[in-house]
Design an enzyme around this catalytic site. Structure first.
Site, mmCIF file in Angstrom:
data_model
loop_
_atom_site.group_PDB
_atom_site.id
_atom_site.type_symbol
_atom_site.label_atom_id
_atom_site.label_comp_id
_atom_site.label_asym_id
_atom_site.label_seq_id
_atom_site.Cartn_x
_atom_site.Cartn_y
_atom_site.Cartn_z
ATOM 1 N N GLU A 1 4.834 8.117 -0.360
ATOM 2 C CA GLU A 1 3.802 9.148 -0.210
ATOM 3 C C GLU A 1 4.448 10.522 -0.057
ATOM 4 O OE1 GLU A 1 1.729 7.143 2.947
ATOM 5 O OE2 GLU A 1 1.083 5.639 1.493
ATOM 6 N N GLY B 1 1.785 -1.019 6.766
ATOM 7 C CA GLY B 1 0.921 0.153 6.882
ATOM 8 C C GLY B 1 -0.417 -0.221 7.489
ATOM 9 N N GLY B 2 -1.405 -0.454 6.636
ATOM 10 C CA GLY B 2 -2.784 -0.701 7.079
ATOM 11 C C GLY B 2 -2.910 -1.743 8.187
ATOM 12 N N GLY C 1 -1.131 -0.080 0.068
ATOM 13 C CA GLY C 1 -2.527 0.244 0.366
ATOM 14 C C GLY C 1 -3.519 -0.285 -0.644
ATOM 15 N N ASN D 1 3.996 1.441 10.216
ATOM 16 C CA ASN D 1 3.899 2.831 9.779
ATOM 17 C C ASN D 1 2.431 3.240 9.859
ATOM 18 O OD1 ASN D 1 3.888 5.263 8.422
ATOM 19 N ND2 ASN D 1 4.345 4.402 6.406
ATOM 20 N N TRP D 2 2.120 4.017 10.875
ATOM 21 C CA TRP D 2 0.712 4.370 11.108
ATOM 22 C C TRP D 2 0.236 5.497 10.205
ATOM 23 C CZ3 TRP D 2 0.316 4.350 17.236
ATOM 24 C CH2 TRP D 2 0.602 3.053 17.689
ATOM 25 N N SER E 1 0.984 -3.782 1.356
ATOM 26 C CA SER E 1 -0.114 -4.725 1.602
ATOM 27 C C SER E 1 0.333 -5.993 2.338
ATOM 28 C CB SER E 1 -0.837 -5.066 0.289
ATOM 29 O OG SER E 1 -1.417 -3.900 -0.270
ATOM 30 N N GLU F 1 9.356 -0.939 -1.293
ATOM 31 C CA GLU F 1 7.913 -0.756 -1.282
ATOM 32 C C GLU F 1 7.427 -0.386 -2.686
ATOM 33 O OE1 GLU F 1 6.375 0.088 2.943
ATOM 34 O OE2 GLU F 1 6.747 1.989 1.966
HETATM 35 P P1 PGA Z 1 0.336 -0.829 3.382
HETATM 36 O O1 PGA Z 1 1.404 0.360 3.516
HETATM 37 O O2 PGA Z 1 0.828 -1.954 4.262
HETATM 38 O O3 PGA Z 1 -0.960 -0.246 3.883
HETATM 39 O O4 PGA Z 1 0.293 -1.215 1.952
HETATM 40 C C1 PGA Z 1 2.772 0.106 3.580
HETATM 41 C C2 PGA Z 1 3.538 1.407 3.636
HETATM 42 O O5 PGA Z 1 3.146 2.370 2.970
HETATM 43 O O6 PGA Z 1 4.560 1.505 4.351
#
Ligand code: PGA
Length: 253
Positions: free
Chosen positions: A98, A234-235, A174, A9-10, A213, A168
């Site tokens: 989000e 994500g990251g 994040g 997920n960018w 994370s 999640e």
């Molecule tokens: P993260 O994000 O890996 O940066 O914690 C995951 C996500 O929000 O899908």
């Protein structure tokens, strides 16, 4: 045996040129594993074309990060499931925290988006997860239970492989503080039970992935748990090397 799934997920990152390069880097390093596991990249809307061009014929699949529930009409700024399919998407992420927190998406919106997307032939990754406060008060399962029930009740799911639930925990997104494998497994096995109450036996075939994370260091231990079928990243998905390492860890077993 459920097929593992790794999705990147960018979020709101990557101009078109950068996005194409990142996708190319993932294809070059890990494209060969697309036969063993489902690999998905979710760039922002503006880069779907550029990334879709790179992914064509590679087996790696394209996802959008959001969708609207109507097919067409006066909905300024929105994108329909049919438009996503037309743009080359086979998957869509729905109900990310989000969007729930910042854009005020409700469980009802999430449910309508899931129904419309499956109806249009898209596969869905629906996100659920509790806040730090909810966890501290011992309400993690209750929160997730309500989200899963509201997301899935009344939704037509022909093939259980078309629906993925991403657990999640919001406190892990994040932050660099991922849930421990045991913490994630505890909630994810509960999610499978809750899904079973709604969908019956086919819940055993639904993939439940962990997000929050995830990186190349923690992915193996997470995947060792029986109800962790993959990850929403994500990251760490913003660098081809780390995304490829995560895919390799998932594709290896
Ligand atoms: P993260 O994000 O890996 O940066 O914690 C995951 C996500 O929000 O899908």
């Amino acid at each position: 045996m459920r097929k593992r799934l790794i999705a990147g997920n960018w979020k709101m990152n990557m101009m078109m040129g950068e996005a194409g390069e990142l996708a190319r880097g993932v294809v070059d390093r890990a494209g060969g594993l697309a036969e063993n596991i489902d690999i998905i990249l979710a760039p922002p809307y503006t880069a779907l074309g550029a990334v879709g061009d790179v992914l064509r014929e590679t087996g790696i699949m394209l996802a959008a990060q959001n969708v609207f529930w109507e097919e067409s009409g006066a909905f300024t700024g929105e994108i329909s499931p049919g438009m996503l399919a037309d743009a080359g998407c086979s998957w869509v992420i729905i109900g990310h925290s989000e969007r729930r927190q910042i854009l005020l998406e409700t469980d009802e919106m999430v449910r309508m988006k899931i129904g419309a997307s499956l109806g249009a032939g898209l596969k869905v990754i629906v996100c659920v997860g509790e806040t730090l406060e909810e966890r501290a008060e011992g309400r993690a399962i209750k929160t997730v239970d309500a989200q899963v029930v509201k997301a899935l009740t009344g939704v037509d799911i022909d093939d259980p492989e078309d629906l993925v639930i991403a657990y999640e925990p919001i406190w892990a997104i994040g932050t660099g503080h991922h849930a421990t494998p045991a913490e994630a497994e505890f909630v994810q096995s509960a999610i499978r039970e809750i899904a079973g109450n709604i969908l019956g036996d086919s819940a055993a075939r639904i993939r439940i992935v962990y997000g929050g994370s995830v990186n190349e260091e923690n992915i193996r231990d997470l995947l060792a748990e029986p109800d962790i079928d993959g990850a929403l990243v994500g990251g760490a998905s913003l660098r081809a090397e780390s995304m490829a390492s995560i895919i390799e860890a998932a594709g290896a077993k």
